[in-house]
Scaffold this active site. Structure first.
Site, PDB file in Angstrom:
ATOM      1  N   GLU A 100      39.149  40.672  52.988  1.00  0.00           N
ATOM      2  CA  GLU A 100      39.968  40.849  54.185  1.00  0.00           C
ATOM      3  C   GLU A 100      40.175  39.500  54.872  1.00  0.00           C
ATOM      4  O   GLU A 100      39.215  38.802  55.220  1.00  0.00           O
ATOM      5  CB  GLU A 100      39.311  41.821  55.151  1.00  0.00           C
ATOM      6  CG  GLU A 100      40.169  42.095  56.375  1.00  0.00           C
ATOM      7  CD  GLU A 100      39.620  43.175  57.273  1.00  0.00           C
ATOM      8  OE1 GLU A 100      40.352  43.588  58.197  1.00  0.00           O
ATOM      9  OE2 GLU A 100      38.465  43.609  57.056  1.00  0.00           O
TER      10      GLU A 100
ATOM     11  N   GLU B 277      43.327  51.392  61.277  1.00  0.00           N
ATOM     12  CA  GLU B 277      42.054  50.960  61.835  1.00  0.00           C
ATOM     13  C   GLU B 277      42.189  50.792  63.345  1.00  0.00           C
ATOM     14  O   GLU B 277      43.123  50.140  63.823  1.00  0.00           O
ATOM     15  CB  GLU B 277      41.621  49.643  61.192  1.00  0.00           C
ATOM     16  CG  GLU B 277      40.263  49.144  61.638  1.00  0.00           C
ATOM     17  CD  GLU B 277      39.902  47.821  60.986  1.00  0.00           C
ATOM     18  OE1 GLU B 277      38.768  47.682  60.513  1.00  0.00           O
ATOM     19  OE2 GLU B 277      40.765  46.915  60.942  1.00  0.00           O
TER      20      GLU B 277
END
Length: 289
Positions: A146, A240
């Site tokens: 990420e 998210e």
């Protein structure tokens, strides 16, 4: 393509009761998959997770962010090895649970660094990830790094920086994970980084600039989803968001949740599911123009 949601949208604990809450919430909101955060991989029963997911017809991926004691990019070989051991267990849990993807900040600690990454630290991380990628490939698990902002890592803060680090790793089972929240801070735009990532993009997080309801902040989602369409991206797309109404005080502090923009997990999740699917449909219709 599977549309998913991060488990912290529904719960801050992942014992059996917490798993039930997260999995049921995922299903009720209409998502295809749950992203299970592995805050402590040694405390997760992969076989139990798999049974519970199968009962609800929900798929899964997993993510985690390393802490300073498990910093894969540490110059201290012992600390880097602690991180590698943790990630070995995480890979095993994902495989046991029937998942095929482990992502997140799995290359350094997820923290504010006070100095740039050193060559030795980057080399430690790259070497460990090469070994971990072999283990993951044997287990049928893909690793994706990420790309987060400058306050959460000093290894790579943009897609191009991530690609350079992938070259240092040199393994075809390690890819990129882009997150619109972090891109909105670091990138020059939302289209070009997606195209730059190309076939190395294997995982996507959708988050608003303030971590609240999608479409109410400053993220240019239109350009981002056009990029995905031009790329032909068909991997996971996962919503998210965080609120201390759900996660613990300590985790809220770690994530910097100084104000809450939502309290109703179910409403937030259902809205995000519709928003993402509407964005995908919108870019599909461009082919009709």
């Amino acid at each position: 393509m599977q549309i998913g949601v991060h488990g912290l949208v529904f719960t801050g604990t992942f014992d059996e009761a917490g798993l039930q809450t997260a999995i049921a919430g995922t299903q009720q909101a209409g998502f295809d998959l749950l992203e299970l955060p592995l805050m402590d991989p040694f405390a997760i029963d992969g076989a139990l997770v798999r049974r519970m997911l199968d009962d609800h017809g929900v798929a899964m991926t997993s993510s985690l962010g390393l802490d300073a004691a498990h910093d894969l990019s540490s110059e201290d070989a012992a600390v880097s090895r602690e991180g590698e051991t943790l990630l070995e267990r995480a890979i095993d849990v994902v495989a046991e649970a029937g998942g095929a993807h482990l992502c997140g900040v799995i290359y350094s600690a997820m923290q504010k660094y006070t100095t740039p990454a050193t060559e030795a630290g980057r080399a430690n991380s790259a070497a460990a990830l090469r070994r971990l990628a072999d283990r993951a490939a044997a287990a049928g698990v893909t690793l994706s790094l990420e790309i987060v902002n400058r306050y959460e890592t000093n290894i790579a803060n943009t897609a191009r920086g991530g690609l350079r680090f992938l070259e240092e790793i040199g393994h075809d089972n390690v890819h990129l994970h882009l997150d619109t929240y972090h891109m909105n801070i670091e990138e020059s735009g939302m289209l070009e980084p997606v195209l730059d990532a190309g076939e190395r993009l294997r995982y996507v997080h959708i988050g608003e600039s303030h971590r609240g309801y999608l479409g109410t902040g400053s993220v240019d989602f239109g350009s981002f989803f056009r990029g995905l369409a031009r790329l032909g991206y068909d991997g996971p797309i996962v919503f998210e968001s965080f609120s201390s109404a759900v996660v613990s005080e300590s985790l809220s502090n770690t994530l910097g949740i100084w104000r809450n923009l939502w309290e109703d997990s179910d409403d937030l999740a259902a809205h995000a599911n519709r928003f993402i699917r509407d964005q995908l449909r919108s870019v599909e219709t461009i082919a009709l123009h």
